[in-house]
Design a protein around this motif. Structure first.
Motif, PDB file in Angstrom:
ATOM      1  N   TYR A  72     131.823  65.806  66.955  1.00 12.18           N
ATOM      2  CA  TYR A  72     130.648  66.673  67.104  1.00 12.18           C
ATOM      3  C   TYR A  72     130.510  66.865  65.449  1.00 12.18           C
ATOM      4  O   TYR A  72     129.229  66.541  64.798  1.00 12.18           O
ATOM      5  CB  TYR A  72     131.179  67.986  67.480  1.00 12.18           C
ATOM      6  N   ASN A  73     131.380  67.282  64.820  1.00 16.02           N
ATOM      7  CA  ASN A  73     131.287  67.429  63.276  1.00 16.02           C
ATOM      8  C   ASN A  73     130.650  66.099  62.446  1.00 16.02           C
ATOM      9  O   ASN A  73     129.881  66.281  61.761  1.00 16.02           O
ATOM     10  CB  ASN A  73     132.572  67.893  62.706  1.00 16.02           C
ATOM     11  N   ARG A  93     127.088  65.918  60.587  1.00 15.99           N
ATOM     12  CA  ARG A  93     127.059  65.530  59.134  1.00 15.99           C
ATOM     13  C   ARG A  93     125.959  64.278  58.897  1.00 15.99           C
ATOM     14  O   ARG A  93     125.158  64.378  57.983  1.00 15.99           O
ATOM     15  CB  ARG A  93     128.523  65.226  58.493  1.00 15.99           C
ATOM     16  N   ARG A 146     136.030  67.370  68.965  1.00 15.47           N
ATOM     17  CA  ARG A 146     135.365  68.043  67.815  1.00 15.47           C
ATOM     18  C   ARG A 146     135.051  67.354  66.662  1.00 15.47           C
ATOM     19  O   ARG A 146     133.924  67.611  65.884  1.00 15.47           O
ATOM     20  CB  ARG A 146     136.026  69.202  67.482  1.00 15.47           C
ATOM     21  N   GLU A 193     122.352  70.052  66.555  1.00 17.74           N
ATOM     22  CA  GLU A 193     123.642  70.645  67.063  1.00 17.74           C
ATOM     23  C   GLU A 193     123.569  70.222  68.773  1.00 17.74           C
ATOM     24  O   GLU A 193     124.600  69.914  69.261  1.00 17.74           O
ATOM     25  CB  GLU A 193     123.654  72.043  67.103  1.00 17.74           C
TER      26      GLU A 193
END
Length: 50
Positions: A14-15, A19, A11, A40
């Motif tokens: 992913y974040n 960003r 995660r 995404e």
């Protein structure tokens, strides 16, 4: 417990990817062959694979 750590790490990837791609201009994204709609999907693939 290892599975939880793996999910947290994924995660985070992913974040971070979202960003980093969000700060690019549309032109810079286009140079990479991406659009805003792809962010995404690219982040999901980076974190979790295809």
């Amino acid at each position: 417990m290892a599975q939880v750590k793996t999910m947290i790490a994924r995660r985070a990837v992913y974040n971070q990817t979202v960003r980093e791609l969000n700060v690019l201009t549309n032109r810079e994204l286009a140079d990479l062959g991406l659009s805003r709609y792809d962010i995404e999907t690219v982040a999901r693939e980076a974190a979790y694979g295809k």
